[in-house]
Design a protein around this motif. Structure first.
Motif, mmCIF file in Angstrom:
data_model
loop_
_atom_site.group_PDB
_atom_site.id
_atom_site.type_symbol
_atom_site.label_atom_id
_atom_site.label_comp_id
_atom_site.label_asym_id
_atom_site.label_seq_id
_atom_site.Cartn_x
_atom_site.Cartn_y
_atom_site.Cartn_z
ATOM 1 N N GLN A 191 13.566 -52.105 75.129
ATOM 2 C CA GLN A 191 13.837 -53.544 75.119
ATOM 3 C C GLN A 191 13.236 -54.123 76.395
ATOM 4 O O GLN A 191 13.305 -53.510 77.458
ATOM 5 N N GLY A 192 12.661 -55.302 76.289
ATOM 6 C CA GLY A 192 12.106 -55.947 77.470
ATOM 7 C C GLY A 192 13.209 -56.416 78.406
ATOM 8 O O GLY A 192 14.342 -56.624 77.991
ATOM 9 N N ARG A 193 12.856 -56.568 79.665
ATOM 10 C CA ARG A 193 13.802 -57.055 80.680
ATOM 11 C C ARG A 193 13.205 -58.271 81.363
ATOM 12 O O ARG A 193 12.013 -58.276 81.692
ATOM 13 N N LEU A 194 14.014 -59.294 81.577
ATOM 14 C CA LEU A 194 13.515 -60.518 82.197
ATOM 15 C C LEU A 194 13.044 -60.300 83.633
ATOM 16 O O LEU A 194 12.329 -61.128 84.177
ATOM 17 N N ASP A 195 13.428 -59.172 84.233
ATOM 18 C CA ASP A 195 12.923 -58.842 85.561
ATOM 19 C C ASP A 195 11.819 -57.777 85.479
ATOM 20 O O ASP A 195 11.423 -57.189 86.472
ATOM 21 N N GLY A 196 11.310 -57.556 84.267
ATOM 22 C CA GLY A 196 10.245 -56.573 84.055
ATOM 23 C C GLY A 196 8.915 -57.068 84.598
ATOM 24 O O GLY A 196 8.822 -58.149 85.184
ATOM 25 N N PRO A 197 7.867 -56.295 84.396
ATOM 26 C CA PRO A 197 6.559 -56.664 84.927
ATOM 27 C C PRO A 197 5.982 -57.906 84.237
ATOM 28 O O PRO A 197 6.321 -58.202 83.088
ATOM 29 N N GLU A 198 5.114 -58.589 84.956
ATOM 30 C CA GLU A 198 4.420 -59.723 84.355
ATOM 31 C C GLU A 198 3.460 -59.217 83.288
ATOM 32 O O GLU A 198 2.772 -58.215 83.479
ATOM 33 N N CYS A 199 3.439 -59.911 82.166
ATOM 34 C CA CYS A 199 2.553 -59.612 81.049
ATOM 35 C C CYS A 199 1.825 -60.905 80.682
ATOM 36 O O CYS A 199 2.256 -61.991 81.077
ATOM 37 N N GLN A 200 0.765 -60.787 79.925
ATOM 38 C CA GLN A 200 -0.036 -61.956 79.564
ATOM 39 C C GLN A 200 -0.118 -62.126 78.060
ATOM 40 O O GLN A 200 -0.345 -61.156 77.329
ATOM 41 N N LEU A 201 0.061 -63.359 77.621
ATOM 42 C CA LEU A 201 -0.201 -63.756 76.239
ATOM 43 C C LEU A 201 -1.495 -64.556 76.305
ATOM 44 O O LEU A 201 -1.515 -65.677 76.799
ATOM 45 N N GLY B 169 7.537 -57.777 65.830
ATOM 46 C CA GLY B 169 8.362 -57.684 67.026
ATOM 47 C C GLY B 169 8.705 -59.073 67.506
ATOM 48 O O GLY B 169 7.956 -60.036 67.293
ATOM 49 N N THR B 170 9.853 -59.192 68.154
ATOM 50 C CA THR B 170 10.258 -60.467 68.724
ATOM 51 C C THR B 170 10.954 -60.208 70.045
ATOM 52 O O THR B 170 11.733 -59.260 70.171
ATOM 53 N N SER B 171 10.649 -61.028 71.022
ATOM 54 C CA SER B 171 11.286 -60.918 72.339
ATOM 55 C C SER B 171 11.530 -62.304 72.903
ATOM 56 O O SER B 171 10.694 -63.196 72.760
ATOM 57 N N LEU C 285 8.659 -58.467 77.973
ATOM 58 C CA LEU C 285 8.070 -57.895 76.763
ATOM 59 C C LEU C 285 8.312 -56.393 76.664
ATOM 60 O O LEU C 285 8.613 -55.729 77.651
ATOM 61 N N ASP C 286 8.155 -55.878 75.457
ATOM 62 C CA ASP C 286 8.376 -54.453 75.176
ATOM 63 C C ASP C 286 7.359 -53.937 74.166
ATOM 64 O O ASP C 286 7.696 -53.204 73.251
#
Length: 163
Positions: A43-53, A112-114, A131-132
Motif C-alpha cells: 500500500q502506498g504511504r503519504l510519506d513515501g517517495p516522490e513519484c511522477q504522473l 489500481g487506485t491510490s 503510490l504503490d
C-alpha cells in the motif's frame, strides 16, 4: 503470464477467454522507484517517495484547477498482473481469500487506485506521494479527492438525501 505453476498452496485460477469488451485510453505513464513487484510496497504511504504522473501533452490542459487539492485519486492499469485468480494466498501460508476480498493487484480487471498527496504540478507532470505501483505503469485517470470535492454542476434530484 498466467502460468498455473505460479499458484501458491490453495490458490485457484480459472480459464478465461481473452478480454475484448472494453477499450481504455491511457492518459500517461507513472514513474516510481520500483521496477520489480517484490520491491513494490503493498500500500502506498503519504510519506513515501516522490513519484511522477507524466501526462501525454494532449491532457495537460485537463489539469486546470487540480492544484487546489491536497490529495487526489489516481487510477492505473496494473499491466504486469495476472488476471485469472479467484482465490489468493497473499501471505503464502496456505490461507486463502477471494480476490474481491483483497486489494491485490491480481484481479480480473487489474485497475489500481491510490489516494495520493499532490506535491506539485510541473508542465504536465504531477509529483505525488503515496503510490504503490511499478515504474512504467500506464495511467488511466486522475480525480480530485472525493471528500474534498465540491460539485461544480448544479445539484440534481438524486443528490438529495433520502428522508
Amino acid at each position: 503470464m498466467n502460468d498455473p505453476g505460479d499458484l501458491r498452496p490453495n490458490e485457484e485460477a480459472v480459464a478465461l477467454e481473452p478480454a475484448s469488451d472494453a477499450t481504455l485510453r491511457f492518459i500517461g505513464t507513472i514513474h516510481t522507484p520500483w521496477r520489480d513487484r517484490k520491491d513494490c510496497p503493498r500500500q502506498g504511504r503519504l510519506d513515501g517517495p516522490e513519484c511522477q504522473l507524466v501526462l501525454d501533452p494532449v491532457w495537460h490542459n485537463a489539469l486546470a484547477g487540480l492544484e487546489d487539492y491536497d490529495t487526489i485519486e489516481v487510477l492505473y492499469w496494473l499491466d504486469q498482473s495476472r488476471r485469472d485468480l479467484i482465490r489468493q494466498s497473499p501471505r503464502s501460508d496456505g490461507q486463502t481469500f477471494g480476490t474481491f476480498a483483497l486489494r491485490s493487484p491480481v484481479r480480473p480487471n487489474p485497475i489500481g487506485t491510490s489516494m495520493v498527496k499532490l506535491v506539485r504540478i510541473e508542465k504536465g507532470t504531477l509529483i505525488v506521494r503515496g503510490l504503490d505501483c511499478l515504474d512504467g505503469t500506464p495511467l488511466l485517470d486522475i480525480k480530485p479527492d472525493r471528500c474534498a470535492f465540491s460539485p461544480k454542476a448544479p445539484q440534481k434530484t438524486g443528490d438529495q438525501p433520502i428522508s
